[in-house]
Write a protein that holds these residues in place. Structure first.
Motif, mmCIF file in Angstrom:
data_model
loop_
_atom_site.group_PDB
_atom_site.id
_atom_site.type_symbol
_atom_site.label_atom_id
_atom_site.label_comp_id
_atom_site.label_asym_id
_atom_site.label_seq_id
_atom_site.Cartn_x
_atom_site.Cartn_y
_atom_site.Cartn_z
ATOM 1 N N GLN A 1 -2.726 27.388 -34.651
ATOM 2 C CA GLN A 1 -1.361 27.901 -34.579
ATOM 3 C C GLN A 1 -0.334 26.910 -35.128
ATOM 4 O O GLN A 1 0.638 27.294 -35.759
ATOM 5 C CB GLN A 1 -1.020 28.261 -33.129
ATOM 6 N N GLY A 2 -0.573 25.624 -34.917
ATOM 7 C CA GLY A 2 0.352 24.611 -35.407
ATOM 8 C C GLY A 2 0.505 24.630 -36.913
ATOM 9 O O GLY A 2 1.575 24.299 -37.443
ATOM 10 N N GLN A 3 -0.558 25.034 -37.651
ATOM 11 C CA GLN A 3 -0.472 25.131 -39.108
ATOM 12 C C GLN A 3 0.470 26.267 -39.514
ATOM 13 O O GLN A 3 1.157 26.186 -40.533
ATOM 14 C CB GLN A 3 -1.868 25.347 -39.693
ATOM 15 N N PHE A 4 0.509 27.321 -38.709
ATOM 16 C CA PHE A 4 1.424 28.425 -38.960
ATOM 17 C C PHE A 4 2.869 28.002 -38.710
ATOM 18 O O PHE A 4 3.785 28.421 -39.418
ATOM 19 C CB PHE A 4 1.042 29.619 -38.073
ATOM 20 N N TRP A 5 3.082 27.154 -37.712
ATOM 21 C CA TRP A 5 4.440 26.698 -37.391
ATOM 22 C C TRP A 5 5.064 25.894 -38.528
ATOM 23 O O TRP A 5 6.283 25.735 -38.579
ATOM 24 C CB TRP A 5 4.429 25.850 -36.118
ATOM 25 N N ASP A 6 4.233 25.387 -39.448
ATOM 26 C CA ASP A 6 4.766 24.637 -40.580
ATOM 27 C C ASP A 6 5.543 25.523 -41.543
ATOM 28 O O ASP A 6 6.303 25.029 -42.377
ATOM 29 C CB ASP A 6 3.632 23.938 -41.339
ATOM 30 N N MET A 7 5.334 26.844 -41.458
ATOM 31 C CA MET A 7 6.059 27.757 -42.331
ATOM 32 C C MET A 7 7.490 27.942 -41.816
ATOM 33 O O MET A 7 7.725 27.966 -40.606
ATOM 34 C CB MET A 7 5.361 29.121 -42.400
ATOM 35 N N ASN A 8 8.448 28.114 -42.743
ATOM 36 C CA ASN A 8 9.844 28.314 -42.362
ATOM 37 C C ASN A 8 9.991 29.531 -41.457
ATOM 38 O O ASN A 8 9.431 30.591 -41.719
ATOM 39 C CB ASN A 8 10.710 28.524 -43.605
ATOM 40 N N GLY A 9 10.755 29.375 -40.384
ATOM 41 C CA GLY A 9 11.071 30.490 -39.515
ATOM 42 C C GLY A 9 9.962 30.926 -38.577
ATOM 43 O O GLY A 9 10.083 31.972 -37.924
ATOM 44 N N TRP B 1 8.073 40.451 -40.445
ATOM 45 C CA TRP B 1 7.758 39.509 -41.527
ATOM 46 C C TRP B 1 8.926 39.479 -42.496
ATOM 47 O O TRP B 1 9.944 40.144 -42.300
ATOM 48 C CB TRP B 1 6.439 39.878 -42.217
ATOM 49 N N ASP B 2 8.816 38.680 -43.558
ATOM 50 C CA ASP B 2 9.882 38.576 -44.550
ATOM 51 C C ASP B 2 9.280 38.453 -45.945
ATOM 52 O O ASP B 2 8.057 38.487 -46.099
ATOM 53 C CB ASP B 2 10.805 37.397 -44.231
ATOM 54 N N GLY B 3 10.134 38.328 -46.958
ATOM 55 C CA GLY B 3 9.667 38.245 -48.338
ATOM 56 C C GLY B 3 10.377 37.144 -49.091
ATOM 57 O O GLY B 3 11.472 36.723 -48.723
ATOM 58 N N LYS B 4 9.781 36.687 -50.194
ATOM 59 C CA LYS B 4 10.268 35.458 -50.825
ATOM 60 C C LYS B 4 11.594 35.604 -51.568
ATOM 61 O O LYS B 4 12.157 34.614 -52.010
ATOM 62 C CB LYS B 4 9.200 34.842 -51.736
ATOM 63 N N ALA B 5 12.114 36.837 -51.704
ATOM 64 C CA ALA B 5 13.468 36.989 -52.239
ATOM 65 C C ALA B 5 14.483 37.151 -51.111
ATOM 66 O O ALA B 5 15.658 37.400 -51.358
ATOM 67 C CB ALA B 5 13.550 38.173 -53.195
ATOM 68 N N GLY B 6 14.020 37.016 -49.851
ATOM 69 C CA GLY B 6 14.933 37.008 -48.721
ATOM 70 C C GLY B 6 14.977 38.276 -47.892
ATOM 71 O O GLY B 6 15.807 38.389 -46.987
ATOM 72 N N THR B 7 14.112 39.252 -48.181
ATOM 73 C CA THR B 7 14.029 40.413 -47.303
ATOM 74 C C THR B 7 13.445 39.983 -45.958
ATOM 75 O O THR B 7 12.650 39.041 -45.893
ATOM 76 C CB THR B 7 13.155 41.511 -47.926
ATOM 77 N N GLU C 1 16.194 34.321 -55.582
ATOM 78 C CA GLU C 1 15.060 33.421 -55.779
ATOM 79 C C GLU C 1 15.173 32.270 -54.774
ATOM 80 O O GLU C 1 16.237 31.697 -54.593
ATOM 81 C CB GLU C 1 15.052 32.864 -57.205
ATOM 82 N N GLY C 2 14.090 31.952 -54.124
ATOM 83 C CA GLY C 2 14.099 30.889 -53.124
ATOM 84 C C GLY C 2 14.165 31.415 -51.705
ATOM 85 O O GLY C 2 14.006 30.667 -50.744
ATOM 86 N N GLY C 3 14.413 32.744 -51.565
ATOM 87 C CA GLY C 3 14.311 33.356 -50.248
ATOM 88 C C GLY C 3 15.556 33.260 -49.403
ATOM 89 O O GLY C 3 16.655 32.929 -49.870
ATOM 90 N N CYS C 4 15.369 33.548 -48.116
ATOM 91 C CA CYS C 4 16.513 33.608 -47.204
ATOM 92 C C CYS C 4 16.836 32.236 -46.621
ATOM 93 O O CYS C 4 16.008 31.336 -46.603
ATOM 94 C CB CYS C 4 16.249 34.610 -46.078
ATOM 95 N N ASP C 5 18.062 32.127 -46.153
ATOM 96 C CA ASP C 5 18.526 30.972 -45.396
ATOM 97 C C ASP C 5 18.174 31.271 -43.933
ATOM 98 O O ASP C 5 18.759 32.172 -43.321
ATOM 99 C CB ASP C 5 20.037 30.834 -45.597
ATOM 100 N N TYR C 6 17.212 30.542 -43.361
ATOM 101 C CA TYR C 6 16.733 30.888 -42.020
ATOM 102 C C TYR C 6 17.773 30.619 -40.940
ATOM 103 O O TYR C 6 17.745 31.249 -39.887
ATOM 104 C CB TYR C 6 15.404 30.181 -41.727
ATOM 105 N N SER C 7 18.718 29.720 -41.204
ATOM 106 C CA SER C 7 19.820 29.547 -40.265
ATOM 107 C C SER C 7 20.668 30.823 -40.218
ATOM 108 O O SER C 7 21.079 31.280 -39.143
ATOM 109 C CB SER C 7 20.686 28.351 -40.670
ATOM 110 N N PHE C 8 20.912 31.398 -41.379
ATOM 111 C CA PHE C 8 21.640 32.663 -41.483
ATOM 112 C C PHE C 8 20.874 33.791 -40.785
ATOM 113 O O PHE C 8 21.460 34.583 -40.035
ATOM 114 C CB PHE C 8 21.869 32.973 -42.963
ATOM 115 N N ILE C 9 19.556 33.851 -41.007
ATOM 116 C CA ILE C 9 18.729 34.883 -40.362
ATOM 117 C C ILE C 9 18.769 34.724 -38.838
ATOM 118 O O ILE C 9 18.876 35.709 -38.093
ATOM 119 C CB ILE C 9 17.278 34.816 -40.874
#
Length: 385
Positions: free
Chosen positions: A303-311, A341-347, A366-374
């Motif tokens: 599970q810790g490897q998953f936590w490395d992903m943003n958000g 879930w989300d997508g790499k253009a920020g959906t 491009e670059g996805g969403c701002d997770y602070s904003f989400i």
């Protein structure tokens, strides 16, 4: 739901727009079966069509579970039972390149524990996939590879990042899952999705390409400049995102990132999930299957490897969904068991069964969403309950 409090979403989004960090966007909130908030920010409109990227994956999860329920797909079976090239997978490790000891199972594909990676430059596995993916695209376009299934078998040449089942790594697993579905059904993946999911859910604007007659509705793609402000994306950005020919059939129908859709179409999909597998009297999957789909699948050691992903801090993962398990760790006022879930253009989307809540957010940057904003969106919505 306190509708007045939901008005804070306008303030949050307009603040992003004033700072130049956002332009076009759409957001929907549904609670207890009613749409309680909806807004579209110019130049986007109510019927704008967005590339979903990885928000394709939950749809692929449902497609797999349709076959699972019919007894046609065994999650413990080997991927090589359907795609023979995966019998010869090799693992890249510090000790060198060795043949995989464990077979990749269907369950590994659904939980990203296969070791299959995306292209990149982080380690030997990613570098090998970069080469193999480019070869696959060239060979498909030249006719050497004749189908999605052929492409999937070709991708088996890429090295795995670890022994199957021993870790978590985001990669082409959902694309390979689509190939497995094609082998089982004997249909192109797009045809299976249309018959089994899109038609029953009235998802008329969802598919692997945009019909020419709807091309004017495609949402504008942006990129961020050096200051973080969004500007319209140039052609080279579209090529990087594989969005240069949105009205043409793609070279590969990717179950992990290939679909285009609208916020309303995706809301129908989310409504089906919230309604335990049914939509307007049509059952796509049973409630017990949906419950399994949205149950955390990663053991604590992975599970810790998953936590490395943003958000993803405070979440577990399973069947292409993140599932909230620790709101305190996630700094979230959300509910345990909320998933999405989300997508790499920020959906971005989530479904909260305990609150009968759906949130869908669409953008194309491009670059996805701002997770602070989400997180801000989530905080406002939950704060209104």
């Amino acid at each position: 739901m306190n509708i007045r409090k939901l008005g804070r979403l306008d303030t949050l989004i307009e603040n992003q727009r004033e700072k130049g960090r956002l332009q076009g966007a759409t957001i929907l909130v549904e609670h207890n079966g009613k749409r309680v908030y909806e807004n579209h920010y110019e130049p986007d409109r109510e019927d704008s069509i967005y590339k979903l990227f990885s928000m394709t994956k939950p749809i692929t999860s449902v497609a797999a579970m349709i076959l699972y329920e019919r007894g046609e797909l065994d999650l413990m079976s080997k991927v090589s039972d359907y795609l023979p090239a995966f019998a010869e997978c090799k693992v890249a490790s510090p000790e060198g390149i060795t043949k995989a000891v464990n077979p990749i199972t269907i369950k590994d594909l659904l939980n990203m524990t296969s070791g299959i990676v995306y292209s990149g430059d982080f380690g030997e596995a990613e570098r090998s996939m970069t080469r193999v993916y480019k070869e696959a695209k060239t060979q498909r376009q030249s006719g050497i590879l004749r189908s999605n299934v052929d492409v999937c078998n070709k991708l088996a040449e890429g090295y795995l990042a670890f022994e199957p089942g021993s870790g978590f790594r985001y990669g082409h697993s959902a694309d390979i899952m689509a190939g497995v579905i094609e082998v089982i059904t004997g249909k192109k993946y797009s045809e299976f999705l249309k018959k089994e999911i899109f038609t029953p859910l009235n998802m008329e604007d969802t598919g692997f390409w945009i019909d020419e007659s709807k091309a004017f509705r495609q949402a504008v793609l942006y990129r961020r400049d050096k200051t973080g402000k969004v500007v319209r994306a140039e052609d080279d950005v579209k090529r990087r995102m594989e969005m240069e020919n949105p009205t043409s059939m793609p070279w590969f129908e990717m179950g992990g990132s290939g679909l285009y859709s609208t916020a309303n179409d995706y809301a129908h999909f989310a409504q089906m999930l919230l309604n335990k597998g049914s939509y307007h009297g049509k059952e796509l999957i049973g409630k017990k299957t949906l419950s399994f789909m949205t149950t955390p699948q990663l053991p604590s050691g992975i599970q810790g490897q998953f936590w490395d992903m943003n958000g993803c801090l405070g979440y577990n993962y399973g069947n292409y969904f993140r599932i909230l398990t620790d709101p305190a760790m996630a700094s979230s006022n959300g509910s345990i068991g909320e998933y999405g879930w989300d997508g790499k253009a920020g959906t971005y989307f989530f479904v909260d069964p305990s609150e009968e809540l759906i949130v869908i957010y669409m953008q194309q940057i491009e670059g996805g969403c701002d997770y602070s904003f989400i997180r801000g969106i989530r905080q406002i919505v939950y704060g209104a309950i």
